[in-house]
Design a protein around this motif. Structure first.
Motif, short mmCIF file in Angstrom:
data_model
loop_
_atom_site.label_atom_id
_atom_site.label_comp_id
_atom_site.label_asym_id
_atom_site.label_seq_id
_atom_site.Cartn_x
_atom_site.Cartn_y
_atom_site.Cartn_z
N TYR A 364 2.59 5.88 -4.79
CA TYR A 364 2.26 4.96 -3.72
C TYR A 364 3.71 3.92 -3.85
O TYR A 364 4.08 3.45 -4.85
CB TYR A 364 1.06 3.90 -4.18
N THR A 365 4.17 3.76 -2.78
CA THR A 365 5.46 2.92 -2.50
C THR A 365 4.86 1.55 -2.53
O THR A 365 3.93 1.18 -2.57
CB THR A 365 5.93 3.18 -0.89
N LYS A 366 6.06 0.71 -2.67
CA LYS A 366 5.94 -0.70 -2.77
C LYS A 366 5.38 -1.22 -1.57
O LYS A 366 4.46 -2.18 -1.89
CB LYS A 366 7.52 -1.16 -3.04
#
Length: 566
Positions: A364-366
């Motif tokens: 999961y990205t920032k």
């Protein structure tokens, strides 16, 4: 010009459904269906799990070269299986089916370090004999002749194979007649004569459901050996059978948690007896097969292979020089086996060496984390650590001072154990921490133990045997001098289901334990899955935030962000 990668999709449609995507023979994505639907042990239709894999890898179904599937009692149709499937009205990709125990066997060899080995599969119930022979027409000779004398439906219960580096050769396959579930007496679920079926039956007797077999193993240390002397299993012509006479003493099935607590000693003694019966049967079955077909390497899979106490006793025997215990040994591993069958046996491609990791979920990205945080920001304070050492020091200090941490890092684990990607962490020695987590965070029974996660090179300092156990699938015993410091991760009988943490594929978790060791002098942390009773392990940042808010967790760490309650 870049050559197009070969994608193979494995899909398991039994209970504990899952999907696995191989890219050029190595796992690139894998997910259990329950993590997406949030329904524990969810199975059946595979659309959600397959879609997760395709989206995570950024490909379409048309990019997949082959799909291999496995259920239990059926061969699912291309169009529908408990709902519409993604392959409906599509000619491609090619879809093939394999039998239940063969999928278990390939899941073990595909993730193992071995180029050749024997494979033992023991579970509750596999493919029906008729289906097995339909899928594998030339393998009748590996089945005991007695099996063909029965007129009742029969299913796989234990299978022994040889893997030659490419193909799985059946050496001894045993089948069991189905139970008469309409009978008023205690009946094993589905099959009459399986180790897994017996253990599920006792789970149902003690807790009121078939899915708490792991809990039964946790209850057993509270019981006494020798209270009951009934023998459950017998071997006739090298085939395992379940006797009938032990059922007569089981005349007090639990009717709820209050009743269970009132009769705790009784149920603990039943659990102890059942656990010891399973251990004896597993060891005898595997010794029989390996004596007949010896090999230096052994893989072990099927739901019974999750019994960490029996596994440790098996490792202490001399049945093989090296034993690999499949981390996703239950039906969640079927999709793994399907995918590896496609690569190795169907496409005849060489086995790729695995790196030991069992973590194949989506990263999961920032942006995704911050987007999930938006919903909660009035209630939560956020700290963004730009430097990882600072984050690790902060987290280690929180553990030192008795804080509990929800730890969410990278792609999620595949299998039943949290191994430092979706974990709840705490100090292993602070008084009453175990009860605090069971009562106010996990909301589960107070007798259930927690695991010690230890730096791999320090395991022999703290535990008597010092087993290498990266998947939390073997028990050891805590050394006397460390009982106080490890009181929250040592069970009633002095045992501990250890996780040895390796820097090679679990670097951030390893570095956190190292930071805690530098502050506390203890190279161990308490590790349990990031969920509460009855809930699958959290998969997304939103699910982590939700659980953080509704429990007594003190700190939430998602990647390099720390969240605290205002």
């Amino acid at each position: 010009m870049n050559k197009k990668p070969i994608y193979i999709l494995g899909t398991g449609l039994s209970h504990n459904g899952s999907a696995v995507l191989l890219k050029n023979g190595q796992i690139c994505v894998a997910i259990e269906k329950e993590r997406i639907t949030r329904i524990k042990h969810d199975g059946g239709n595979d659309a959600a799990a397959i879609q997760y894999c395709l989206e995570t890898e950024g490909i379409q179904l048309t990019d997949v070269d082959l799909v291999v599937q496995c259920e239990n009692f059926e061969i699912p149709s291309r169009d529908f299986f408990r709902g519409e499937r993604l392959f409906k009205e599509k000619m491609e990709p090619k879809l093939i089916s394999i039998s239940h125990h063969l999928a278990h066997a390939y899941s073990a060899v595909g993730t193992s370090p071995f180029t050749s080995c024997n494979v033992m599969v023991i579970d509750g119930c596999g493919s029906p004999l008729e289906q097995y022979l339909l899928l594998h027409q030339n393998e009748k000779e590996s089945i005991a002749l007695d099996v063909f004398n029965s007129i009742q439906m029969q299913c796989e219960k234990d299978s022994f194979y040889h893997f030659d580096g490419q193909d799985m050769i059946p050496l001894f396959k045993d089948f069991s007649e189905m139970s008469d579930l309409s009978s008023s007496e205690i009946a094993l679920p589905t099959t009459k004569h399986s180790i897994g079926g017996f253990y599920a039956t006792i789970s149902n007797y003690v807790f009121g459901n078939m899915d708490d077999v792991g809990k039964l193993m946790g209850l057993a240390p509270y019981g006494k050996t020798g209270v009951y002397d009934y023998e459950v299993f017998e071997f006739i012509n090298d085939r395992l059978f379940v006797k009938e006479d032990w059922k007569t003493f089981l005349n007090q099935p639990s009717n709820g948690y209050t009743f269970f607590k009132e009769h705790f000693v009784y149920y603990a003694n039943v659990a102890k007896w059942a656990q010891e019966q399973v251990e004896k049967a597993v060891l005898q079955c595997i010794k029989l097969r390996t004596k007949q077909f010896p090999h230096e390497n052994l893989c072990y899979s099927g739901g019974v292979a999750l019994n960490a106490v029996a596994n440790a006793k098996l490792e202490d025997t001399n049945v093989a020089q090296s034993i690999y215990f499949e981390p996703a040994a239950s039906d969640n591993g079927l999709a793994l086996g399907c995918a590896f069958y496609g690569w190795l046996s169907y496409l005849k491609q060489p086995k790729k060496e695995p790196n030991g990791s069992t973590c194949f979920g989506k990263h999961y990205t920032k942006e995704a984390i911050l987007q999930a945080y938006e919903e909660y920001q009035l209630e939560l304070k956020m700290i963004d650590f730009f430097e990882e050492p600072e984050l690790l020091h902060y987290s280690a200090e929180a553990l030192l001072h008795g804080k509990t941490i929800g730890w969410f890092q990278s792609g999620s684990e595949f299998g039943p154990r949290a191994l430092g990607r979706r974990s709840i962490l705490a100090h292993p020695g602070i008084e009453n921490m175990k009860n605090h987590i069971n009562t106010t965070i996990k909301f589960r029974e107070d007798f259930r133990p927690f695991a010690p996660a230890v730096l791999q090179e320090k395991v022999q300092d703290y535990f008597e045997v010092g087993r290498n156990s990266p998947y939390m699938i073997l028990v050891d015993r805590t050394k006397k001098e460390h009982l106080e410091n490890l009181r929250n991760v040592t069970h009633k009988d002095g045992s501990a289901r250890v996780q040895t943490v390796e820097a090679s594929w679990n670097p951030k978790f390893y570095n956190l334990i190292q930071a805690f060791y530098e502050l506390s002098g203890i190279a161990v942390v308490l590790n349990t899955s990031f969920n509460k009773k009855g809930m699958p392990i959290v998969e997304t940042p939103k699910e982590a935030f939700d659980l953080f808010r509704e429990t007594a967790l003190d700190v939430l760490v998602i990647e390099n962000f720390v969240f605290l309650k205002n």
